[in-house]
Design an enzyme around this catalytic site. Sequence first.
Site, PDB file in Angstrom:
ATOM      1  N   HIS A  64      20.447  48.094 125.109  1.00 34.81           N
ATOM      2  CA  HIS A  64      19.545  48.260 126.252  1.00 34.81           C
ATOM      3  C   HIS A  64      20.365  47.953 127.501  1.00 34.81           C
ATOM      4  CE1 HIS A  64      15.831  47.961 123.666  1.00 34.81           C
ATOM      5  NE2 HIS A  64      16.664  47.254 122.916  1.00 34.81           N
ATOM      6  N   PHE A  65      20.704  48.984 128.276  1.00 36.96           N
ATOM      7  CA  PHE A  65      21.534  48.760 129.471  1.00 36.96           C
ATOM      8  C   PHE A  65      20.703  48.743 130.754  1.00 36.96           C
ATOM      9  CE2 PHE A  65      25.946  50.121 127.583  1.00 36.96           C
ATOM     10  CZ  PHE A  65      25.998  48.927 126.886  1.00 36.96           C
ATOM     11  N   ARG A  66      19.375  48.861 130.625  1.00 32.75           N
ATOM     12  CA  ARG A  66      18.412  48.480 131.681  1.00 32.75           C
ATOM     13  C   ARG A  66      18.373  49.349 132.927  1.00 32.75           C
ATOM     14  NH1 ARG A  66      15.711  45.647 128.063  1.00 32.75           N
ATOM     15  NH2 ARG A  66      16.395  43.516 127.720  1.00 32.75           N
ATOM     16  N   ASN A  96      13.574  51.973 127.000  1.00 29.70           N
ATOM     17  CA  ASN A  96      12.566  51.114 127.661  1.00 29.70           C
ATOM     18  C   ASN A  96      13.051  50.619 129.015  1.00 29.70           C
ATOM     19  OD1 ASN A  96      14.445  49.539 126.270  1.00 29.70           O
ATOM     20  ND2 ASN A  96      13.025  47.854 125.927  1.00 29.70           N
ATOM     21  N   HIS A 181      11.081  50.695 116.070  1.00 33.28           N
ATOM     22  CA  HIS A 181      10.873  49.245 116.141  1.00 33.28           C
ATOM     23  C   HIS A 181       9.619  48.982 115.318  1.00 33.28           C
ATOM     24  CE1 HIS A 181      10.886  45.278 118.425  1.00 33.28           C
ATOM     25  NE2 HIS A 181       9.801  45.236 117.678  1.00 33.28           N
ATOM     26  N   HIS A 234      16.714  46.994 113.328  1.00 31.25           N
ATOM     27  CA  HIS A 234      16.747  45.524 113.241  1.00 31.25           C
ATOM     28  C   HIS A 234      15.803  44.915 112.193  1.00 31.25           C
ATOM     29  CE1 HIS A 234      13.530  46.291 116.068  1.00 31.25           C
ATOM     30  NE2 HIS A 234      14.268  46.246 117.148  1.00 31.25           N
ATOM     31  N   ASP A 305      21.617  45.549 119.335  1.00 31.90           N
ATOM     32  CA  ASP A 305      20.376  45.344 120.098  1.00 31.90           C
ATOM     33  C   ASP A 305      20.664  44.517 121.350  1.00 31.90           C
ATOM     34  OD1 ASP A 305      17.775  45.426 120.938  1.00 31.90           O
ATOM     35  OD2 ASP A 305      16.968  44.175 119.343  1.00 31.90           O
ATOM     36  N   HIS A 309      18.526  39.636 129.452  1.00 29.30           N
ATOM     37  CA  HIS A 309      17.610  39.197 130.510  1.00 29.30           C
ATOM     38  C   HIS A 309      18.369  38.126 131.273  1.00 29.30           C
ATOM     39  CE1 HIS A 309      14.209  41.229 128.559  1.00 29.30           C
ATOM     40  NE2 HIS A 309      14.659  40.731 127.413  1.00 29.30           N
TER      41      HIS A 309
HETATM   42  O1  DOR Z   1      14.033  41.257 121.636  1.00 27.00           O
HETATM   43  C1  DOR Z   1      13.993  42.428 121.982  1.00 27.00           C
HETATM   44  N1  DOR Z   1      14.284  42.784 123.246  1.00 27.00           N
HETATM   45  N2  DOR Z   1      13.616  43.352 121.107  1.00 27.00           N
HETATM   46  C2  DOR Z   1      13.367  44.622 121.483  1.00 27.00           C
HETATM   47  O2  DOR Z   1      13.013  45.423 120.651  1.00 27.00           O
HETATM   48  C3  DOR Z   1      13.472  45.013 122.902  1.00 27.00           C
HETATM   49  C4  DOR Z   1      14.430  44.157 123.584  1.00 27.00           C
HETATM   50  C5  DOR Z   1      14.430  44.318 125.077  1.00 27.00           C
HETATM   51  O3  DOR Z   1      14.480  45.469 125.544  1.00 27.00           O
HETATM   52  O4  DOR Z   1      14.416  43.321 125.782  1.00 27.00           O
END
Ligand code: DOR
Length: 444
Positions: A64-66, A96, A181, A234, A305, A309
């Site tokens: 996830h590179f946001r 996401n 997921h 996962h 994964d 944050h």
């Molecule tokens: O812990 C998680 N964080 N699991 C996920 O499936 C999404 C991910 C996130 O995008 O923060």
Amino acid sequence: MTKNFDLLIKGGTVVNHDSTGARDVGILDGRIAGVGSFDADVAGEVIDATGLHVLPGVIDTQVHFREPGLDSKEDLESGSRGAVMGGVTAVFEMPNTKPPTTDVPAIEDKLRRAHGRMHCDHAFYVGGTEENADDLPELEQLPGVCGVKVFMGSSTGTLLVAGDEGVGKILSRIRRRAAFHSEDEYRLRERRALAELGKVETHAVWRDVETAVSCTRRLLALAKEAGALIHVLHISTRDELPLLQAHRDIATVEVLPQHLTLSAPDCYDRLGTFAQQNPPLRTAEHREGLWAAVQSGLVDVIGSDHAPHTFEEKSATYPKSPSGMPGVQTMLPLMLDHVAAGRLSLERLVDLTSHGANRVFGIAGKGRLALGYDADITIVDLKAKRTITNDWIETKSGWTPFDGMEVTGWPKGTIIRGQKVMWEDELVAPSLGEPMRFHSTLRG
Ligand code: DOR
């Protein structure tokens, strides 16, 4: 004298589909042009790999590179910088983001943002929703797309397809393997009160084993009914493994280094909310179950994964704290450490990080160290003893749950399409990442 190769990796021990042994690797025009024994003077440049192991490039099929929208946590540049520093040559990035990657403009936007900024090769998942189900057959065919991703349980972001009807609809429309997921949203809602204020260890009580098992059972039945291929992301419980084993014709399996390395209650005692992740870190019995699945061949790929944050966000009181941890840069060092500890062979690691991705997703020309394939190569020092520290981590979020951990085995160099990108912890090339191509969409 005419040169046969642009680059020759000489004197190392190659690990590939064939065996592990002393071989040189010759590269011409970004592709592997020779595996054997070659004189140094047939190449424009020579890398001395004496004492090192030469692996097919590590592919991380879940990051996830946001970007866009959550760039304070990470972006495509910083995330991919971490990837190459950790020996990763290519990534599949998750949908996401904000907005989520659910339509043509959002995919084109990510590809545009990646161009000239990402350090490794890349592909993007398109998020599957009930609203875009009819568009998915077109969306999954777009260049630079690795497939559809569906969240059956809510996690970070707004993407969610909770019910059988929505999941069945998506599965009946698409052609490619879709990634899931698998946590049951209905059970999560029923049990929400079990997540106790200030007690992150209750994360695994709220999102319990049955939450994962019941969802995976439903998902397998729906996929079977639709005749669809699924990739279950996962896996965190040993109880899902027999179900997956019974559906190897349609289902492939991912596990994460953190589920193989950390376990409850210790991880919550030591790391607090920094150990919070979906699906949760669980007890050692589950971790050992996952190891048995790695060893037996039930697991197809290891993905990180990588879900950063910020430190401030993760410092909030549970359950306000978000789920997820960085991992793209630490995946290979952790797994090499497990190799050093005898938990898996180096050949099995290569199967999980390269051959598995190639097999599961049909990546065109990547995932094997073989003639004609892209010269994506990860060079590792199996003997190096290093300590993982927050300082070494490139992610914008600036932390890793593995800070302070000593490991044996370290990435020495990352080569992407014949270009040295990382060498001895230094970034040595401009960002040259390109979109990946896939067998099922070569025709476009
Ligand atoms: O812990 C998680 N964080 N699991 C996920 O499936 C999404 C991910 C996130 O995008 O923060």
